[in-house]
Design an enzyme around this catalytic site. Structure first.
Site: not given
Ligand code: HEM
Ligand SMILES: [Ca+2]
Ligand SMILES: [Ca+2]
Length: 296
Positions: A67, A42, A38, A166
């Protein structure tokens, strides 16, 4: 103009060094793979892949909405950088370290591999306002997601493939609570999935309580995320929008990846290379930071 051989004479063991640190961090905490992946996303969506997210400072990207109290893994990137510096002092950028660490993180949870290209340099600035506008929120509709990825030169196929990230990791209650208690227009969440989520995400309090983004295999990089979307069991509103947001090209891409893990893996690898190529600093622009948290 990034190249896979950029460090072949100046840091020939780069991949092994990074792999060792990432593998041990993920062995210590499986979720760390998700957190590192992630960070690269970002970074790249905010003024390109230039390690801007790694700069400390209360007015920088670390404190932007998407973030703050959420992005994690900075200490692991510090450890990777320290290991790289001890063998190859002053030559490998933090932006390249993040791109390579993201691949090693995916591989560590049995996901696909791809060839990482190098030569990115590090920014001297970090933009909180750009982070707030360029990184889409979890309340995004399908059309907002399409626009936000299009703004980075990424296609609807890339959007669906990259959202497959995800398949690993966790999200905090505050990012899906509105679906449970307020009702979001156009939402189609499965009723029993919703009641299970309510148990650990109350209507008030518990903001940082976690739920897995993939309820089936949160520490394996596979295609079950897409099968969840078909069953109306995507955790975030934005996840479910890919299948249920009324955009037929997104829905059919979800179906393709749900039915064929290899198709997902190959599209994911292609899309990660594209994302890693967003607006890099090259040549004599930017710098090679000695410490990823500070400019030189
Ligand atoms: C398409 C639009 C996207 C939205 C709206 C989105 C939104 C989010 C949100 C809200 C979280 C949870 C954060 C939290 O609760 O602290 C999350 C987690 C995550 N996102 Fe996304 N995301 C998107 C796309 C992506 C992309 C493109 C990637 C990687 C290439 C990605 C990788 C991740 C990963 C791996 C997590 C888990 C992180 C953890 O467990 O620490 N996301 N995302
Ligand atoms: Ca950046
Ligand atoms: Ca999974």
């Amino acid at each position: 103009q990034l190249s896979s051989s950029f460090y072949s004479s100046t840091c020939p063991n780069l991949t092994d060094i990074v792999r060792n640190v990432i593998q041990s961090a993920v062995a210590n905490e499986n979720r760390m793979a998700a957190s590192i992946l992630r960070l690269h996303f970002h970074d790249c969506f905010v003024n390109g892949c230039d390690a801007s997210i790694l700069l400390d400072g209360s007015s920088g990207e670390k404190n932007a909405g998407p973030n703050v109290n959420s992005a994690r893994g900075f200490d692991v990137i510090d450890n990777v950088k320290a290991a790289v510096e001890s063998s190859c002092k002053g030559v490998v950028s933090c932006a390249d370290i993040l791109a390579l660490s993201a691949r090693e993180a995916v591989v560590a949870l049995r996901g696909p591999s791809w060839t990482v290209v190098f030569g990115r340099r590090d920014s001297t600035t970090s933009s909180q306002s750009t982070a707030n506008s360029a990184i889409p929120p979890p309340s995004s509709t399908a059309s907002r997601l399409i626009t936000s990825f299009q703004n980075q030169g990424l296609s609807t196929q890339d959007l669906v493939a990259l959202s497959g990230s995800h398949t690993i990791g966790q999200a905090q209650c505050t990012n899906f609570r509105a679906r449970l208690y307020n009702g979001t227009s156009g939402d189609t969440i499965d009723a029993s999935f919703k009641s299970n989520l309510e148990r650990n995400c109350p209507s008030t309090g518990g903001n940082s309580n976690l739920a897995p983004l993939d309820l089936q295999t949160p520490v394996t990089f596979d295609n079950l995320y897409f099968k969840n979307l078909q069953a109306q069991k995507g955790l975030l509103f934005s996840d479910q929008q890919l299948f249920s947001g009324g955009q037929s090209s997104l829905m059919s891409t979800v179906n393709t990846y749900a039915n064929n893990q290899q198709a997902f893996f190959s599209a994911f690898a292609t899309a990660m290379v594209k994302m890693g190529n967003i607006n890099p600093l090259t040549g004599s622009n930017g710098q090679i930071r000695a410490n990823c948290r500070k400019t030189n």
